[in-house]
Design a protein around this motif. Structure first.
Motif, PDB file in Angstrom:
ATOM      1  N   PRO A   1       0.828  -1.204   0.000  1.00  0.00           N
ATOM      2  CA  PRO A   1       0.000   0.000   0.000  1.00  0.00           C
ATOM      3  C   PRO A   1       0.859   1.248   0.000  1.00  0.00           C
ATOM      4  N   ARG A   2       0.445   2.264  -0.743  1.00  0.00           N
ATOM      5  CA  ARG A   2       1.188   3.511  -0.766  1.00  0.00           C
ATOM      6  C   ARG A   2       0.236   4.658  -0.963  1.00  0.00           C
ATOM      7  N   ASP A   3       0.653   5.839  -0.573  1.00  0.00           N
ATOM      8  CA  ASP A   3      -0.157   7.025  -0.766  1.00  0.00           C
ATOM      9  C   ASP A   3      -0.091   7.461  -2.215  1.00  0.00           C
ATOM     10  N   ARG A   4      -1.008   8.293  -2.610  1.00  0.00           N
ATOM     11  CA  ARG A   4      -1.165   8.657  -4.015  1.00  0.00           C
ATOM     12  C   ARG A   4       0.051   9.374  -4.566  1.00  0.00           C
TER      13      ARG A   4
ATOM     14  N   THR B   1       6.323   9.494   5.993  1.00  0.00           N
ATOM     15  CA  THR B   1       7.064  10.661   5.504  1.00  0.00           C
ATOM     16  C   THR B   1       7.530  10.456   4.066  1.00  0.00           C
ATOM     17  N   ARG B   2       7.578   9.198   3.617  1.00  0.00           N
ATOM     18  CA  ARG B   2       7.949   8.897   2.234  1.00  0.00           C
ATOM     19  C   ARG B   2       6.749   8.456   1.407  1.00  0.00           C
ATOM     20  N   GLY B   3       5.554   8.583   1.985  1.00  0.00           N
ATOM     21  CA  GLY B   3       4.336   8.285   1.232  1.00  0.00           C
ATOM     22  C   GLY B   3       3.894   6.849   1.268  1.00  0.00           C
ATOM     23  N   PHE B   4       4.444   6.029   2.160  1.00  0.00           N
ATOM     24  CA  PHE B   4       4.079   4.617   2.237  1.00  0.00           C
ATOM     25  C   PHE B   4       3.404   4.325   3.566  1.00  0.00           C
ATOM     26  N   SER B   5       2.499   3.361   3.548  1.00  0.00           N
ATOM     27  CA  SER B   5       1.818   2.958   4.774  1.00  0.00           C
ATOM     28  C   SER B   5       2.322   1.626   5.310  1.00  0.00           C
ATOM     29  N   SER B   6       3.052   0.867   4.488  1.00  0.00           N
ATOM     30  CA  SER B   6       3.607  -0.409   4.936  1.00  0.00           C
ATOM     31  C   SER B   6       4.714  -0.827   3.986  1.00  0.00           C
TER      32      SER B   6
ATOM     33  N   GLN C   1      15.054  -2.062   5.354  1.00  0.00           N
ATOM     34  CA  GLN C   1      14.320  -1.591   4.179  1.00  0.00           C
ATOM     35  C   GLN C   1      13.816  -0.164   4.387  1.00  0.00           C
ATOM     36  N   THR C   2      13.387   0.129   5.599  1.00  0.00           N
ATOM     37  CA  THR C   2      12.939   1.488   5.913  1.00  0.00           C
ATOM     38  C   THR C   2      14.094   2.473   5.802  1.00  0.00           C
ATOM     39  N   ILE C   3      15.263   2.088   6.288  1.00  0.00           N
ATOM     40  CA  ILE C   3      16.440   2.959   6.187  1.00  0.00           C
ATOM     41  C   ILE C   3      16.793   3.208   4.725  1.00  0.00           C
ATOM     42  N   THR C   4      16.652   2.165   3.894  1.00  0.00           N
ATOM     43  CA  THR C   4      16.909   2.326   2.453  1.00  0.00           C
ATOM     44  C   THR C   4      15.963   3.351   1.841  1.00  0.00           C
ATOM     45  N   LEU C   5      14.683   3.281   2.214  1.00  0.00           N
ATOM     46  CA  LEU C   5      13.709   4.253   1.716  1.00  0.00           C
ATOM     47  C   LEU C   5      14.064   5.666   2.162  1.00  0.00           C
ATOM     48  N   LEU C   6      14.490   5.812   3.409  1.00  0.00           N
ATOM     49  CA  LEU C   6      14.841   7.137   3.923  1.00  0.00           C
ATOM     50  C   LEU C   6      16.031   7.718   3.180  1.00  0.00           C
TER      51      LEU C   6
ATOM     52  N   PRO D   1      11.284  13.296   1.315  1.00  0.00           N
ATOM     53  CA  PRO D   1       9.943  13.323   1.927  1.00  0.00           C
ATOM     54  C   PRO D   1       8.850  13.621   0.916  1.00  0.00           C
ATOM     55  N   VAL D   2       7.626  13.247   1.257  1.00  0.00           N
ATOM     56  CA  VAL D   2       6.477  13.418   0.361  1.00  0.00           C
ATOM     57  C   VAL D   2       6.283  14.871  -0.007  1.00  0.00           C
TER      58      VAL D   2
END
Length: 227
Positions: free
Chosen positions: A2-5, A142-147, A206-211, A216-217
């Motif tokens: 799931p991700r934000d728009r 903060t990166r637009g993802f919920s999971s 994986q979260t650290i990789t996204l950061l 940020p969104v």
């Protein structure tokens, strides 16, 4: 996942995917409907959580509690099978399944700990891992993802724990032939808890990789980038 728009999707490695690759991907969900048979089965499975806890703590009907857990495991497989076969995969269904898994584990942990079948420190260790994962959600937002996408080790760990504690519960009886269930249950519990935390560490990585790889969104919105 799931991700934000306004967020770009990421690959299974946690790195942003290019727009061309995204366009070629099939949709994550087949329907937005909530009232589908697979979702109803998931809701029925959730309704079994308080029943399991009551059976363990109230009448201490361990055999019935394990039977309810077995039915819950069957409906978990069945709703997934039907969702794929009938093209009824939905966002709600993919949210309900892991929630049900964790609630069943939590209910059995609490019941076994209160009956002093397992030590409280084991229950705390397992629950602490879920608390850690829950703490990642605001960071992912903060990166637009919920999971994050569920990987094989996470599924294997959850599978082990879902089987471990019912076996421990069965093995706590006085019948000698149930000692095998006790031994197998504790084996699953030890390996499952270790895998559970290892998988949690992978989610943190994986979260650290996204950061590190995604701004940020708000910066996307400022640049006018859409997912």
């Amino acid at each position: 996942m799931p991700r934000d728009r306004d967020a770009r999707p990421v690959t299974d490695t946690g790195l942003p995917a290019d727009s061309g690759a995204v366009e070629q991907r099939p949709p994550l969900y087949d329907t937005d409907r909530a009232l589908t048979l697979p979702n109803l089965l998931s809701m029925l499975r959730l309704a079994g959580v308080p029943l399991v806890l009551w059976l363990i703590l109230g009448p201490q009907a361990d055999g019935l509690a394990v039977l309810v857990l077995a039915v819950g495991g069957f409906t978990d497989w069945l709703d997934g099978y039907l969702a794929r076969a009938w093209h009824q995969t939905s966002r709600l269904g993919q949210m309900l399944d892991p929630i049900a898994d964790r609630l069943y584990i939590l209910a059995v942990l609490i019941g076994l700990a209160l009956r002093e079948i397992i030590p409280w420190w084991l229950a705390i260790i397992v629950v602490a891992r879920d608390v850690m994962i829950a703490c990642l959600i605001p960071v992912l937002k903060t990166r637009g993802f919920s999971s994050l996408p569920v990987h094989f080790l996470g599924k294997a760990a959850t599978f082990s724990l879902l089987y471990a504690f019912p076996l421990v519960l069965l093995g706590s009886g006085e019948q000698g032939w149930l000692q095998l269930a006790w031994v197998l249950g504790w084996a699953f519990a030890i390996w499952g808890t270790a895998l559970y935390w290892y998988a949690g560490g992978l989610y943190v990585a994986q979260t650290i990789t996204l950061l590190r790889t995604m701004p940020p969104v708000d910066r996307y919105r400022h640049r006018g980038v859409a997912g």
